[in-house]
Design a protein around this motif. Structure first.
Motif, PDB file in Angstrom:
ATOM      1  N   ARG A  71       8.574  -4.188 -11.032  1.00 59.03           N
ATOM      2  CA  ARG A  71       7.425  -3.837 -11.871  1.00 59.03           C
ATOM      3  C   ARG A  71       6.697  -2.625 -11.291  1.00 59.03           C
ATOM      4  O   ARG A  71       6.154  -1.815 -12.032  1.00 59.03           O
ATOM      5  N   CYS A  72       6.676  -2.528  -9.987  1.00 53.73           N
ATOM      6  CA  CYS A  72       6.005  -1.405  -9.340  1.00 53.73           C
ATOM      7  C   CYS A  72       6.662  -0.076  -9.709  1.00 53.73           C
ATOM      8  O   CYS A  72       5.978   0.929  -9.902  1.00 53.73           O
ATOM      9  N   ILE A  73       7.982  -0.085  -9.831  1.00 58.06           N
ATOM     10  CA  ILE A  73       8.704   1.135 -10.195  1.00 58.06           C
ATOM     11  C   ILE A  73       8.307   1.571 -11.604  1.00 58.06           C
ATOM     12  O   ILE A  73       8.038   2.747 -11.847  1.00 58.06           O
ATOM     13  N   SER A  74       8.241   0.620 -12.510  1.00 60.57           N
ATOM     14  CA  SER A  74       7.870   0.936 -13.899  1.00 60.57           C
ATOM     15  C   SER A  74       6.426   1.388 -14.018  1.00 60.57           C
ATOM     16  O   SER A  74       6.101   2.223 -14.857  1.00 60.57           O
ATOM     17  N   ALA A  75       5.557   0.834 -13.182  1.00 59.76           N
ATOM     18  CA  ALA A  75       4.126   1.109 -13.302  1.00 59.76           C
ATOM     19  C   ALA A  75       3.679   2.383 -12.601  1.00 59.76           C
ATOM     20  O   ALA A  75       2.627   2.924 -12.928  1.00 59.76           O
TER      21      ALA A  75
ATOM     22  N   ILE B  34       8.065   5.496  -6.539  1.00 62.03           N
ATOM     23  CA  ILE B  34       8.683   4.259  -6.066  1.00 62.03           C
ATOM     24  C   ILE B  34      10.069   4.172  -6.674  1.00 62.03           C
ATOM     25  O   ILE B  34      10.249   4.345  -7.877  1.00 62.03           O
ATOM     26  N   LYS B  35      11.035   3.912  -5.809  1.00 60.21           N
ATOM     27  CA  LYS B  35      12.425   3.862  -6.248  1.00 60.21           C
ATOM     28  C   LYS B  35      13.148   2.707  -5.561  1.00 60.21           C
ATOM     29  O   LYS B  35      12.602   2.066  -4.681  1.00 60.21           O
TER      30      LYS B  35
ATOM     31  N   VAL C 285      12.968  -1.892  -2.623  1.00 58.90           N
ATOM     32  CA  VAL C 285      11.927  -0.982  -3.109  1.00 58.90           C
ATOM     33  C   VAL C 285      11.502  -0.073  -1.964  1.00 58.90           C
ATOM     34  O   VAL C 285      11.214  -0.535  -0.861  1.00 58.90           O
ATOM     35  N   VAL C 286      11.484   1.228  -2.234  1.00 60.96           N
ATOM     36  CA  VAL C 286      11.033   2.206  -1.243  1.00 60.96           C
ATOM     37  C   VAL C 286      10.004   3.133  -1.887  1.00 60.96           C
ATOM     38  O   VAL C 286      10.090   3.446  -3.073  1.00 60.96           O
ATOM     39  N   ILE C 287       9.042   3.551  -1.096  1.00 64.73           N
ATOM     40  CA  ILE C 287       7.977   4.422  -1.588  1.00 64.73           C
ATOM     41  C   ILE C 287       8.138   5.808  -1.002  1.00 64.73           C
ATOM     42  O   ILE C 287       8.299   5.977   0.208  1.00 64.73           O
ATOM     43  N   ASP C 288       8.086   6.795  -1.859  1.00 59.15           N
ATOM     44  CA  ASP C 288       8.133   8.195  -1.451  1.00 59.15           C
ATOM     45  C   ASP C 288       6.701   8.624  -1.139  1.00 59.15           C
ATOM     46  O   ASP C 288       5.954   9.004  -2.032  1.00 59.15           O
ATOM     47  N   HIS C 289       6.319   8.524   0.123  1.00 58.57           N
ATOM     48  CA  HIS C 289       4.947   8.819   0.517  1.00 58.57           C
ATOM     49  C   HIS C 289       4.607  10.312   0.400  1.00 58.57           C
ATOM     50  O   HIS C 289       3.433  10.669   0.435  1.00 58.57           O
ATOM     51  N   ASP C 290       5.603  11.154   0.243  1.00 54.42           N
ATOM     52  CA  ASP C 290       5.335  12.583   0.029  1.00 54.42           C
ATOM     53  C   ASP C 290       4.732  12.836  -1.344  1.00 54.42           C
ATOM     54  O   ASP C 290       4.062  13.838  -1.561  1.00 54.42           O
ATOM     55  N   HIS C 291       4.995  11.934  -2.298  1.00 58.62           N
ATOM     56  CA  HIS C 291       4.519  12.144  -3.665  1.00 58.62           C
ATOM     57  C   HIS C 291       3.581  11.054  -4.178  1.00 58.62           C
ATOM     58  O   HIS C 291       3.024  11.172  -5.262  1.00 58.62           O
TER      59      HIS C 291
ATOM     60  N   GLY D  41      -1.530   7.253  -3.994  1.00 61.30           N
ATOM     61  CA  GLY D  41      -2.340   6.154  -3.481  1.00 61.30           C
ATOM     62  C   GLY D  41      -3.234   5.510  -4.513  1.00 61.30           C
ATOM     63  O   GLY D  41      -4.282   4.967  -4.176  1.00 61.30           O
ATOM     64  N   CYS D  42      -2.821   5.496  -5.767  1.00 66.21           N
ATOM     65  CA  CYS D  42      -3.660   4.946  -6.836  1.00 66.21           C
ATOM     66  C   CYS D  42      -3.774   3.420  -6.770  1.00 66.21           C
ATOM     67  O   CYS D  42      -4.746   2.856  -7.264  1.00 66.21           O
ATOM     68  N   GLY D  43      -2.765   2.754  -6.215  1.00 66.69           N
ATOM     69  CA  GLY D  43      -2.817   1.309  -6.067  1.00 66.69           C
ATOM     70  C   GLY D  43      -2.321   0.512  -7.258  1.00 66.69           C
ATOM     71  O   GLY D  43      -2.373  -0.723  -7.239  1.00 66.69           O
ATOM     72  N   ILE D  44      -1.841   1.167  -8.284  1.00 58.73           N
ATOM     73  CA  ILE D  44      -1.340   0.452  -9.459  1.00 58.73           C
ATOM     74  C   ILE D  44      -0.181  -0.461  -9.061  1.00 58.73           C
ATOM     75  O   ILE D  44      -0.095  -1.595  -9.517  1.00 58.73           O
ATOM     76  N   CYS D  45       0.682   0.012  -8.181  1.00 58.89           N
ATOM     77  CA  CYS D  45       1.829  -0.797  -7.759  1.00 58.89           C
ATOM     78  C   CYS D  45       1.378  -2.112  -7.136  1.00 58.89           C
ATOM     79  O   CYS D  45       1.951  -3.169  -7.412  1.00 58.89           O
ATOM     80  N   ALA D  46       0.349  -2.068  -6.308  1.00 55.79           N
ATOM     81  CA  ALA D  46      -0.177  -3.276  -5.668  1.00 55.79           C
ATOM     82  C   ALA D  46      -0.796  -4.219  -6.699  1.00 55.79           C
ATOM     83  O   ALA D  46      -0.695  -5.444  -6.574  1.00 55.79           O
ATOM     84  N   GLN D  47      -1.407  -3.653  -7.735  1.00 56.59           N
ATOM     85  CA  GLN D  47      -2.037  -4.472  -8.774  1.00 56.59           C
ATOM     86  C   GLN D  47      -1.018  -5.200  -9.637  1.00 56.59           C
ATOM     87  O   GLN D  47      -1.256  -6.329 -10.051  1.00 56.59           O
ATOM     88  N   VAL D  48       0.122  -4.574  -9.915  1.00 57.21           N
ATOM     89  CA  VAL D  48       1.103  -5.183 -10.812  1.00 57.21           C
ATOM     90  C   VAL D  48       2.111  -6.076 -10.087  1.00 57.21           C
ATOM     91  O   VAL D  48       2.865  -6.795 -10.742  1.00 57.21           O
ATOM     92  N   CYS D  49       2.114  -6.050  -8.759  1.00 53.36           N
ATOM     93  CA  CYS D  49       3.090  -6.833  -7.990  1.00 53.36           C
ATOM     94  C   CYS D  49       2.745  -8.330  -8.074  1.00 53.36           C
ATOM     95  O   CYS D  49       1.719  -8.761  -7.542  1.00 53.36           O
ATOM     96  N   PRO D  50       3.603  -9.133  -8.726  1.00 53.61           N
ATOM     97  CA  PRO D  50       3.294 -10.555  -8.886  1.00 53.61           C
ATOM     98  C   PRO D  50       3.360 -11.345  -7.568  1.00 53.61           C
ATOM     99  O   PRO D  50       2.691 -12.365  -7.438  1.00 53.61           O
TER     100      PRO D  50
END
Length: 88
Positions: free
Chosen positions: A46-50, A56-57, A64-70, A73-82
């Motif tokens: 869900r984090c990838i889609s959001a 996030i790929k 799941v891996v996060i591309d910290h270069d891009h 830091g909005c936090g949407i991924c953390a909000q949608v993670c069940p």
């Protein structure tokens, strides 16, 4: 690649060429970066889609891996993670 000067950028900062965000590392703008607890991650993706930045790929193993270069830091991924596997 030569970066454009402020005189070469169109008025209003219009982006003429689509898909050019990968040319700019924008991850340093944020003071918050998501961290993934791989033990909690259920790989629902869900984090990838959001992610609005597509920072996030999945790796070859499906993790799941996060591309910290891009990541901005909005936090949407953390909000949608069940499973609450992502913390800011």
């Amino acid at each position: 690649m030569k970066l454009k000067s402020w005189k070469e950028i169109p008025i209003g900062g219009i982006i003429i060429d689509a898909g050019n965000s990968q040319e700019n590392k924008t991850g340093s703008w944020s003071d918050k970066q998501p961290q993934i607890n791989t033990e909690k991650c259920t790989k629902c993706y869900r984090c990838i889609s959001a992610c609005p930045e597509k920072a996030i790929k999945k790796d070859k193993a499906g993790n799941v891996v996060i591309d910290h270069d891009h990541c901005k830091g909005c936090g949407i991924c953390a909000q949608v993670c069940p499973s609450k596997a992502i913390k800011m």
